[in-house]
Scaffold this motif. Structure first.
Motif, PDB file in Angstrom:
ATOM      1  N   THR A  13       0.833  -1.205   0.000  1.00 58.20           N
ATOM      2  CA  THR A  13       0.000   0.000   0.000  1.00 58.20           C
ATOM      3  C   THR A  13       0.866   1.252   0.000  1.00 58.20           C
ATOM      4  OG1 THR A  13      -1.744  -1.157   1.195  1.00 58.20           O
ATOM      5  CG2 THR A  13      -1.811   1.247   1.226  1.00 58.20           C
ATOM      6  N   ILE A  14       1.913   1.240   0.815  1.00 57.26           N
ATOM      7  CA  ILE A  14       2.834   2.378   0.870  1.00 57.26           C
ATOM      8  C   ILE A  14       3.491   2.599  -0.491  1.00 57.26           C
ATOM      9  CG2 ILE A  14       5.020   3.183   1.836  1.00 57.26           C
ATOM     10  CD1 ILE A  14       4.204   1.855   4.471  1.00 57.26           C
ATOM     11  N   ALA A  15       3.943   1.530  -1.126  1.00 57.64           N
ATOM     12  CA  ALA A  15       4.603   1.657  -2.420  1.00 57.64           C
ATOM     13  C   ALA A  15       3.662   2.246  -3.465  1.00 57.64           C
ATOM     14  CB  ALA A  15       5.114   0.285  -2.880  1.00 57.64           C
ATOM     15  N   ALA A  16       2.402   1.793  -3.461  1.00 66.81           N
ATOM     16  CA  ALA A  16       1.437   2.311  -4.418  1.00 66.81           C
ATOM     17  C   ALA A  16       1.142   3.778  -4.164  1.00 66.81           C
ATOM     18  CB  ALA A  16       0.148   1.489  -4.351  1.00 66.81           C
ATOM     19  N   THR A  17       1.027   4.142  -2.882  1.00 69.70           N
ATOM     20  CA  THR A  17       0.747   5.533  -2.526  1.00 69.70           C
ATOM     21  C   THR A  17       1.904   6.438  -2.916  1.00 69.70           C
ATOM     22  OG1 THR A  17      -0.591   4.794  -0.656  1.00 69.70           O
ATOM     23  CG2 THR A  17       0.128   7.080  -0.632  1.00 69.70           C
ATOM     24  N   THR A  32      13.678  11.212   6.294  1.00 69.97           N
ATOM     25  CA  THR A  32      13.930  11.664   7.655  1.00 69.97           C
ATOM     26  C   THR A  32      14.611  10.577   8.480  1.00 69.97           C
ATOM     27  OG1 THR A  32      11.846  10.882   8.653  1.00 69.97           O
ATOM     28  CG2 THR A  32      11.793  13.006   7.520  1.00 69.97           C
ATOM     29  N   ALA A  33      15.474  11.000   9.365  1.00 71.12           N
ATOM     30  CA  ALA A  33      16.069  10.137  10.386  1.00 71.12           C
ATOM     31  C   ALA A  33      15.461  10.561  11.720  1.00 71.12           C
ATOM     32  CB  ALA A  33      17.582  10.286  10.417  1.00 71.12           C
ATOM     33  N   THR A  34      14.917   9.591  12.451  1.00 75.42           N
ATOM     34  CA  THR A  34      14.094   9.897  13.618  1.00 75.42           C
ATOM     35  C   THR A  34      14.616   9.171  14.850  1.00 75.42           C
ATOM     36  OG1 THR A  34      12.152  10.155  12.197  1.00 75.42           O
ATOM     37  CG2 THR A  34      11.746   9.824  14.539  1.00 75.42           C
ATOM     38  N   LEU A  35      14.484   9.820  16.001  1.00 74.71           N
ATOM     39  CA  LEU A  35      14.850   9.218  17.280  1.00 74.71           C
ATOM     40  C   LEU A  35      13.810   9.615  18.313  1.00 74.71           C
ATOM     41  CD1 LEU A  35      17.145   7.511  18.545  1.00 74.71           C
ATOM     42  CD2 LEU A  35      18.189   9.644  19.303  1.00 74.71           C
ATOM     43  N   GLY A  36      13.340   8.622  19.088  1.00 69.80           N
ATOM     44  CA  GLY A  36      12.336   8.939  20.100  1.00 69.80           C
ATOM     45  C   GLY A  36      11.886   7.702  20.851  1.00 69.80           C
ATOM     46  N   THR A  37      10.684   7.763  21.406  1.00 69.04           N
ATOM     47  CA  THR A  37      10.185   6.680  22.249  1.00 69.04           C
ATOM     48  C   THR A  37       9.923   5.397  21.457  1.00 69.04           C
ATOM     49  OG1 THR A  37       7.921   7.518  21.976  1.00 69.04           O
ATOM     50  CG2 THR A  37       9.141   8.243  23.926  1.00 69.04           C
ATOM     51  N   THR A  38       9.787   5.485  20.138  1.00 67.82           N
ATOM     52  CA  THR A  38       9.614   4.295  19.315  1.00 67.82           C
ATOM     53  C   THR A  38      10.943   3.747  18.815  1.00 67.82           C
ATOM     54  OG1 THR A  38       9.200   5.742  17.413  1.00 67.82           O
ATOM     55  CG2 THR A  38       7.274   4.885  18.576  1.00 67.82           C
ATOM     56  N   HIS A  43      12.056   7.449   7.649  1.00 63.95           N
ATOM     57  CA  HIS A  43      10.768   7.667   7.004  1.00 63.95           C
ATOM     58  C   HIS A  43      10.947   8.327   5.642  1.00 63.95           C
ATOM     59  CE1 HIS A  43       9.509   7.048  11.162  1.00 63.95           C
ATOM     60  NE2 HIS A  43       8.282   6.840  10.722  1.00 63.95           N
ATOM     61  N   LEU A  44      10.044   7.992   4.748  1.00 67.01           N
ATOM     62  CA  LEU A  44       9.943   8.655   3.455  1.00 67.01           C
ATOM     63  C   LEU A  44       8.728   9.576   3.494  1.00 67.01           C
ATOM     64  CD1 LEU A  44      10.951   8.819   0.480  1.00 67.01           C
ATOM     65  CD2 LEU A  44       9.252   7.048  -0.046  1.00 67.01           C
ATOM     66  N   ASN A  53       0.889  15.847   3.567  1.00 68.18           N
ATOM     67  CA  ASN A  53       2.025  14.970   3.256  1.00 68.18           C
ATOM     68  C   ASN A  53       1.752  13.564   3.761  1.00 68.18           C
ATOM     69  OD1 ASN A  53       3.423  17.153   2.212  1.00 68.18           O
ATOM     70  ND2 ASN A  53       4.709  17.439   4.041  1.00 68.18           N
ATOM     71  N   GLY A  54       2.282  12.589   3.072  1.00 71.04           N
ATOM     72  CA  GLY A  54       2.269  11.221   3.564  1.00 71.04           C
ATOM     73  C   GLY A  54       3.636  10.873   4.124  1.00 71.04           C
ATOM     74  N   ARG A  55       3.647  10.130   5.209  1.00 71.74           N
ATOM     75  CA  ARG A  55       4.923   9.793   5.864  1.00 71.74           C
ATOM     76  C   ARG A  55       4.914   8.295   6.170  1.00 71.74           C
ATOM     77  NH1 ARG A  55       6.419  11.738  11.498  1.00 71.74           N
ATOM     78  NH2 ARG A  55       4.394  12.774  11.352  1.00 71.74           N
ATOM     79  N   PHE A  56       5.891   7.575   5.640  1.00 72.16           N
ATOM     80  CA  PHE A  56       5.893   6.118   5.733  1.00 72.16           C
ATOM     81  C   PHE A  56       7.286   5.646   6.148  1.00 72.16           C
ATOM     82  CE2 PHE A  56       3.306   7.638   2.200  1.00 72.16           C
ATOM     83  CZ  PHE A  56       2.040   7.287   2.647  1.00 72.16           C
TER      84      PHE A  56
END
Length: 229
Positions: A13-17, A32-38, A43-44, A53-56
């Motif tokens: 689904t992400i690829a199609a979107t 993006t490069a992300t750091l946090g509680t997860t 992310h793209l 915006n879509g963020r995956f």
């Protein structure tokens, strides 16, 4: 290790979107490069509409811990693994404030092994058992896989005429009530004592489940650095 079917479906689904959004985009995409509680994540970010915006992406972190609960000491291993499909809506023109909603594939899991006390015994449901009688006492905590996410944030990885950006997220996803499995393996005493042990372990499992009832929401606090192409 096989990939779960629902992860494959989310990836498709992400690829199609992404393909559809990129075909109509007037500007590029961001990473993006992300750091946090997860944990740590990548992310793209793709443009969907002028204010959307879509963020995956994927987040991962693993760590060991010690915990005492109900008179039992556990050596635990926590694995944080989530896949995000999020949509950022910039409700106010010319601001970086956004509202975010989406769904998270929640692969978070906790495994634990109980260890006997200094006297070589376990205290299970108020009953004392020798380590030899119990054998091993193993636990596992799992959560619902499809978890809705809601939050707010600041920053836009696709800011026009700006390659590098920073952003932050504050929100939570609903992971439901943790499903606890606590199992004793290798009971080495009489059948009668082993039967009582099984009942006491079941009571301890229910107690741990109730202990987790207040943790249905997983808090998300993340900071990100992004680059747009």
């Amino acid at each position: 290790m096989s990939i779960p079917r629902n992860v494959i479906a989310i990836a498709a689904t992400i690829a199609a979107t992404v393909a559809a959004a990129s075909a109509h985009a007037e500007i590029g995409v961001g990473v993006t490069a992300t750091l946090g509680t997860t944990g740590a994540g990548v992310h793209l970010v793709v443009p969907m509409e002028r204010t959307l915006n879509g963020r995956f992406g994927i987040n991962y972190y693993k760590h060991d811990f010690d915990k005492r609960s109900g008179g039992i000491d556990y050596d635990g291993d926590a694995k944080l693994q989530t896949f995000d499909a999020l949509f950022d809506w910039y409700a106010f023109a010319d601001t970086a404030l956004r509202l975010t909603a989406g769904v998270v594939y929640n692969g978070n899991e906790v495994t634990a092994k109980a260890r006997p006390n200094s006297n070589g015994r376990y205290l299970i449901n108020g009953q004392s058992y020798s380590a030899a009688d119990v054998g091993t006492l193993d636990g596992n905590v799992d959560f619902r896989k499809a978890a809705p996410y809601f939050g707010i944030g600041w920053g836009n990885a696709l800011t026009p005429n700006k390659r590098w950006n920073v952003s932050a997220d504050l929100g939570a996803f609903y992971q439901g009530k943790g499903q606890v499995d606590l199992i004793s393996r290798g009971c080495r005493t009489s059948q009668a004592v082993c039967a009582v042990l099984v009942r006491d372990v079941a009571v301890e499992e229910a107690r741990l489940t109730n202990e987790l009832a207040d943790h249905k929401f997983f808090p998300v606090l993340r900071a990100s650095v992004s680059y747009s192409f």
